[in-house]
Design a protein around this motif. Structure first.
Motif, PDB file in Angstrom:
ATOM      1  N   PRO A 388       0.809  -1.226   0.000  1.00  0.00           N
ATOM      2  CA  PRO A 388       0.000   0.000   0.000  1.00  0.00           C
ATOM      3  C   PRO A 388       0.840   1.274   0.000  1.00  0.00           C
ATOM      4  O   PRO A 388       0.504   2.238  -0.683  1.00  0.00           O
ATOM      5  CB  PRO A 388      -0.848  -0.123   1.269  1.00  0.00           C
ATOM      6  N   ASP A 389       1.940   1.267   0.764  1.00  0.00           N
ATOM      7  CA  ASP A 389       2.787   2.464   0.810  1.00  0.00           C
ATOM      8  C   ASP A 389       3.448   2.730  -0.542  1.00  0.00           C
ATOM      9  O   ASP A 389       3.598   3.884  -0.958  1.00  0.00           O
ATOM     10  CB  ASP A 389       3.856   2.317   1.891  1.00  0.00           C
ATOM     11  N   ASP A 390       3.867   1.633  -1.208  1.00  0.00           N
ATOM     12  CA  ASP A 390       4.488   1.793  -2.526  1.00  0.00           C
ATOM     13  C   ASP A 390       3.481   2.390  -3.523  1.00  0.00           C
ATOM     14  O   ASP A 390       3.818   3.291  -4.313  1.00  0.00           O
ATOM     15  CB  ASP A 390       4.991   0.440  -3.042  1.00  0.00           C
ATOM     16  N   ILE A 391       2.253   1.879  -3.488  1.00  0.00           N
ATOM     17  CA  ILE A 391       1.225   2.355  -4.411  1.00  0.00           C
ATOM     18  C   ILE A 391       0.864   3.805  -4.099  1.00  0.00           C
ATOM     19  O   ILE A 391       0.667   4.632  -5.011  1.00  0.00           O
ATOM     20  CB  ILE A 391      -0.018   1.456  -4.346  1.00  0.00           C
ATOM     21  N   ALA A 392       0.811   4.163  -2.805  1.00  0.00           N
ATOM     22  CA  ALA A 392       0.521   5.542  -2.424  1.00  0.00           C
ATOM     23  C   ALA A 392       1.598   6.488  -2.943  1.00  0.00           C
ATOM     24  O   ALA A 392       1.306   7.599  -3.389  1.00  0.00           O
ATOM     25  CB  ALA A 392       0.396   5.656  -0.907  1.00  0.00           C
ATOM     26  N   GLN A 393       2.865   6.024  -2.896  1.00  0.00           N
ATOM     27  CA  GLN A 393       3.951   6.856  -3.397  1.00  0.00           C
ATOM     28  C   GLN A 393       3.847   7.054  -4.908  1.00  0.00           C
ATOM     29  O   GLN A 393       4.080   8.154  -5.424  1.00  0.00           O
ATOM     30  CB  GLN A 393       5.300   6.219  -3.057  1.00  0.00           C
ATOM     31  N   LEU A 394       3.459   5.981  -5.618  1.00  0.00           N
ATOM     32  CA  LEU A 394       3.245   6.117  -7.057  1.00  0.00           C
ATOM     33  C   LEU A 394       2.133   7.124  -7.354  1.00  0.00           C
ATOM     34  O   LEU A 394       2.235   7.927  -8.287  1.00  0.00           O
ATOM     35  CB  LEU A 394       2.882   4.762  -7.675  1.00  0.00           C
ATOM     36  N   GLY A 395       1.061   7.076  -6.536  1.00  0.00           N
ATOM     37  CA  GLY A 395      -0.052   8.013  -6.725  1.00  0.00           C
ATOM     38  C   GLY A 395       0.394   9.457  -6.554  1.00  0.00           C
ATOM     39  O   GLY A 395      -0.038  10.338  -7.307  1.00  0.00           O
TER      40      GLY A 395
END
Length: 458
Positions: A388-395
């Motif tokens: 989730p943190d990785d995806i949030a950073q991509l967002g």
């Protein structure tokens, strides 16, 4: 004719103007004192601005009431009496009974409505004519026919004051009718405030004067409500506003805004002239629907088709916008993605610019999902390897990408009324060619706006 009556009324008028001068001097002193205060904090500036605004408004009302300040007197059968004027003035802040009643006060209504048949408690009604601060004439009407007392100022013609007003010389400006309001006019002016009130009549019947006095009455009766919302008087042209412009100030109302239709859109002063027939086309109700379609046309979907390569050269993929991302290569904003985002934004029911963030957020979410699928795909078919943190950073990276925002602007651009209407008038759509030709305009400068453009801008 009683000189004592003249002398008594003159003494009263003199004392009334002396009180007016005192109030005016106090207001001027309060404004000067507030402006001279040295406080620089937010609270000090706020208090200073409040004092200046309140006292300046009071000063304007006092100045406007100078001419014909008091014009009548009511003598009741119970022995009480009241002077009637343009604005209410008290002897001091502690005195409950005013020196002169505001003409809009309920107790002043008999001045306009009382008759011999229905005297409303009056024994005598006096009209006071002044020039400057000097009493020039008195005219008394006996309403209690059983009262035998006479002043010598009774006239045989009950309409003498009205006829005198009608015969007054024209000055190029509308006179207020506050001294001569007739019963049927009073009923219109003081009618219940329930929404739209239409005053109809032939030329010269006093429609405009009654409407302006109606506005003055509403400002008196509903001051707290209307002071917050504001009151706007719309006239067809500057000449008309100049003609009526002194009526409300003469009635003590100086906070009303007067404007022509060409001045109703903020920042635009429409002074150009339409060609014959153009204003009729622009003024039709169907133009609202046409402009809604024009706005919808600006909410686009991808139309470009990226070229295939290699073994996919013969395939025609779904139309999409290619977005070059510095770190992750090319992202594809395809038609399906844009269509879903557009439907969601339109479903909010918000205007174009306010709905735009909903479109943008959905596009950013979809591109984030696309990038996460690409970077975190498990080669063995398992769940996405990104947390989730990785995806949030991509967002966050997608949301701050200038290229992404450029693509969003292409599909759902921010619009301004001026640019949209200028573009539309340059090439009108959804109209028969003859009508489109009437409103087509090749220049789009500020000096080119016409009054008929203002509703379109709005």
């Amino acid at each position: 004719m009683s000189t004592e009556e003249f002398r008594n009324e003159q003494q009263f008028i003199t004392s009334l103007y002396a009180r007016l001068d005192d109030l005016r001097e106090n207001a001027e002193r309060a404004v000067q004192g507030a402006l001279g205060e040295a406080g620089s904090g937010f609270q000090a500036r706020l208090e200073r601005d409040v004092v200046v605004a309140e006292q300046s408004g009071l000063l304007s009302a006092l100045n406007s009431g100078e001419s014909g300040l008091c014009f009548g007197r009511l003598e009741f059968s119970d022995g009480s009496d009241h002077h009637i004027g343009r604005i209410g003035i008290r002897q001091d802040d502690r005195e409950r009974t005013p020196l002169v009643l505001d003409w809009r006060a309920e107790v002043a209504r008999p001045f306009y409505l009382a008759t011999g048949y229905s005297p409303m408690g009056l024994r005598r009604r006096r009209h006071i004519t002044t020039r400057g601060r000097e009493v020039t004439a008195l005219h008394d009407e006996i309403l209690d026919l059983a009262d035998t007392e006479r002043t010598g100022h009774e006239g045989a013609d009950a309409d003498a004051v009205l006829l005198s007003a009608l015969d007054a010389a024209r000055t190029g400006r509308m006179h207020d009718i506050v001294q001569t309001i007739q019963a049927e006019q009073d009923r219109i002016i003081r009618s219940t405030h329930r929404g739209i009130l239409v005053v109809e009549g032939g030329p010269g019947t006093g429609k405009t004067a009654v409407a302006l006095h109606r506005a003055a009455y509403l400002l008196y009766a509903h001051r707290e409500l209307l002071a917050k919302r504001g009151v706007l008087i719309v006239g067809p042209n500057p000449a008309f506003l100049g003609y009526i412009g002194e009526v409300l100030p003469a009635l003590g109302e100086t906070g009303v805004l007067l404007a022509t239709p060409g001045e109703l859109f903020p920042g635009v002063r429409a002074s150009a002239v339409d060609r014959p027939g153009a204003a009729a086309v622009k003024g039709r109700a169907e133009m609202a629907g046409i402009l809604a379609r024009v706005v919808s046309d600006r909410q686009a979907l991808p139309e470009t088709v990226p070229a295939g390569s290699g073994e996919d050269a013969d395939l025609v993929p779904e139309p999409a916008l290619e977005i070059d991302h510095d770190d992750y290569g090319t992202l594809l904003l395809d038609r399906t993605m844009a269509h879903e985002a557009r439907d969601r934004a339109r479903a909010t029911g918000l205007p174009h610019n306010l709905a735009r963030p909903y479109f943008a957020f959905r596009i950013i979410d979809a591109l984030t999902e696309q990038l996460a699928d690409r970077l975190g795909a498990d080669p063995y078919g398992g769940p996405n390897l990104l947390g989730p943190d990785d995806i949030a950073q991509l967002g966050k990276e997608i949301a701050t990408s200038a290229e992404v925002h450029a693509a969003i602007d292409t599909l759902w651009p921010p619009l301004t009324p001026r640019q949209l209407i200028a573009d539309y008038l340059a090439e009108p759509t959804y109209l028969p060619e003859r009508e489109a030709g009437l409103i087509r305009r090749t220049t789009t400068g500020e000096a080119d706006w016409t009054p008929a453009d203002v509703p379109l801008l709005d």
